[in-house]
Scaffold this motif. Sequence first.
Motif, PDB file in Angstrom:
ATOM      1  N   ASP A 220       0.854  -1.186   0.000  1.00  0.00           N
ATOM      2  CA  ASP A 220       0.000   0.000   0.000  1.00  0.00           C
ATOM      3  C   ASP A 220       0.893   1.240   0.000  1.00  0.00           C
ATOM      4  OD1 ASP A 220      -1.747   2.094   0.543  1.00  0.00           O
ATOM      5  OD2 ASP A 220      -2.519   1.227   2.403  1.00  0.00           O
ATOM      6  N   LEU A 221       0.900   1.962  -1.091  1.00  0.00           N
ATOM      7  CA  LEU A 221       1.793   3.113  -1.224  1.00  0.00           C
ATOM      8  C   LEU A 221       1.495   4.205  -0.210  1.00  0.00           C
ATOM      9  CD1 LEU A 221       2.044   3.318  -5.112  1.00  0.00           C
ATOM     10  CD2 LEU A 221       3.747   2.450  -3.499  1.00  0.00           C
ATOM     11  N   ALA A 222       0.225   4.467   0.071  1.00  0.00           N
ATOM     12  CA  ALA A 222      -0.121   5.524   1.032  1.00  0.00           C
ATOM     13  C   ALA A 222       0.323   5.148   2.441  1.00  0.00           C
ATOM     14  CB  ALA A 222      -1.618   5.805   0.992  1.00  0.00           C
ATOM     15  N   ALA A 223       0.178   3.888   2.802  1.00  0.00           N
ATOM     16  CA  ALA A 223       0.606   3.446   4.130  1.00  0.00           C
ATOM     17  C   ALA A 223       2.127   3.434   4.238  1.00  0.00           C
ATOM     18  CB  ALA A 223       0.047   2.056   4.427  1.00  0.00           C
ATOM     19  N   ALA A 224       2.808   3.047   3.178  1.00  0.00           N
ATOM     20  CA  ALA A 224       4.263   2.985   3.192  1.00  0.00           C
ATOM     21  C   ALA A 224       4.889   4.375   3.201  1.00  0.00           C
ATOM     22  CB  ALA A 224       4.766   2.193   1.982  1.00  0.00           C
ATOM     23  N   TYR A 225       4.213   5.326   2.565  1.00  0.00           N
ATOM     24  CA  TYR A 225       4.776   6.662   2.422  1.00  0.00           C
ATOM     25  C   TYR A 225       3.742   7.736   2.756  1.00  0.00           C
ATOM     26  CZ  TYR A 225       8.122   3.798  -0.044  1.00  0.00           C
ATOM     27  OH  TYR A 225       9.022   2.809  -0.357  1.00  0.00           O
ATOM     28  N   PRO A 226       3.322   7.819   4.024  1.00  0.00           N
ATOM     29  CA  PRO A 226       2.291   8.798   4.383  1.00  0.00           C
ATOM     30  C   PRO A 226       2.730  10.244   4.147  1.00  0.00           C
ATOM     31  CG  PRO A 226       3.221   7.777   6.352  1.00  0.00           C
ATOM     32  CD  PRO A 226       3.771   7.043   5.168  1.00  0.00           C
ATOM     33  N   ASP A 227       4.048  10.464   4.151  1.00  0.00           N
ATOM     34  CA  ASP A 227       4.551  11.815   3.888  1.00  0.00           C
ATOM     35  C   ASP A 227       4.854  12.042   2.410  1.00  0.00           C
ATOM     36  OD1 ASP A 227       6.786  10.234   3.532  1.00  0.00           O
ATOM     37  OD2 ASP A 227       8.017  11.260   5.018  1.00  0.00           O
ATOM     38  N   GLY A 228       4.595  11.012   1.579  1.00  0.00           N
ATOM     39  CA  GLY A 228       4.823  11.132   0.143  1.00  0.00           C
ATOM     40  C   GLY A 228       6.271  10.982  -0.284  1.00  0.00           C
ATOM     41  N   ARG A 229       7.168  10.750   0.652  1.00  0.00           N
ATOM     42  CA  ARG A 229       8.592  10.606   0.319  1.00  0.00           C
ATOM     43  C   ARG A 229       8.888   9.135   0.049  1.00  0.00           C
ATOM     44  NH1 ARG A 229      12.285  14.486   3.759  1.00  0.00           N
ATOM     45  NH2 ARG A 229      13.691  13.310   2.445  1.00  0.00           N
ATOM     46  N   ILE A 230       9.044   8.813  -1.198  1.00  0.00           N
ATOM     47  CA  ILE A 230       9.200   7.433  -1.644  1.00  0.00           C
ATOM     48  C   ILE A 230      10.653   6.993  -1.579  1.00  0.00           C
ATOM     49  CG2 ILE A 230       8.964   5.919  -3.672  1.00  0.00           C
ATOM     50  CD1 ILE A 230       6.546   7.676  -4.468  1.00  0.00           C
ATOM     51  N   SER A 231      10.888   5.802  -1.042  1.00  0.00           N
ATOM     52  CA  SER A 231      12.227   5.222  -1.048  1.00  0.00           C
ATOM     53  C   SER A 231      12.421   4.523  -2.392  1.00  0.00           C
ATOM     54  CB  SER A 231      12.401   4.218   0.093  1.00  0.00           C
ATOM     55  OG  SER A 231      13.626   3.523  -0.085  1.00  0.00           O
ATOM     56  N   VAL A 232      13.081   5.194  -3.285  1.00  0.00           N
ATOM     57  CA  VAL A 232      13.279   4.663  -4.633  1.00  0.00           C
ATOM     58  C   VAL A 232      14.035   3.337  -4.585  1.00  0.00           C
ATOM     59  CG1 VAL A 232      14.375   5.104  -6.869  1.00  0.00           C
ATOM     60  CG2 VAL A 232      13.113   6.934  -5.694  1.00  0.00           C
ATOM     61  N   THR A 233      15.032   3.253  -3.755  1.00  0.00           N
ATOM     62  CA  THR A 233      15.826   2.025  -3.643  1.00  0.00           C
ATOM     63  C   THR A 233      14.962   0.848  -3.212  1.00  0.00           C
ATOM     64  OG1 THR A 233      17.766   3.331  -3.073  1.00  0.00           O
ATOM     65  CG2 THR A 233      17.855   0.981  -2.554  1.00  0.00           C
ATOM     66  N   ASP A 234      14.122   1.059  -2.186  1.00  0.00           N
ATOM     67  CA  ASP A 234      13.246  -0.015  -1.717  1.00  0.00           C
ATOM     68  C   ASP A 234      12.247  -0.431  -2.789  1.00  0.00           C
ATOM     69  OD1 ASP A 234      14.527   0.007   0.735  1.00  0.00           O
ATOM     70  OD2 ASP A 234      12.923   1.100   1.769  1.00  0.00           O
TER      71      ASP A 234
END
Length: 178
Positions: free
Chosen positions: A41-55
Amino acid sequence: MEPAPRRRTLVLVAHPDLPASRVTAHLAEAAGALEDTTVHDLAAAYPDGRISVTDEQRLLVEHDRIVWLFPWHWYSVPSALKAWMDQVLVYGFAYGAGGTALHGKELQLVTSTGGPESSYAPDGHNGFTMGELLAPIAATANLTGMRLAEPLVLFGARTASDEELGLHAERCLALLAA
């Protein structure tokens, strides 16, 4: 004869309000019970919107099939998935020189619309077919070397009965388990 290798499936969930979802939340929960399936779930993984590109790139490499599970949102994907695409599917990884990480993987879309299927026709309310509206995603799959599978679309999700939602969930799970 050796058994066929198992395919690992990554289900990327993008919904602007997943707890309020009638379709996407149910499908995501059901998919989580499938063997060799990772629900993300992208929203749960990144609630601040900062995506870990490596992950995110690591997840893509580790899976054979990528599923985008989302509601059709303003003739496109929700903003969380669009941001993910912009940041993760970059030159040198997903396309361009050395960008072959996704070549040969399958991209499966599972989406739902508020309007009925008749709205998605040249003479319908939206003026375009779903296939025409999905052209940018097809182009993305092409650029990244992924095979775009036939999308699974639930039209008229707002007014679908519980029975219709159940049948759609069965179709989705059968597709993911295949």
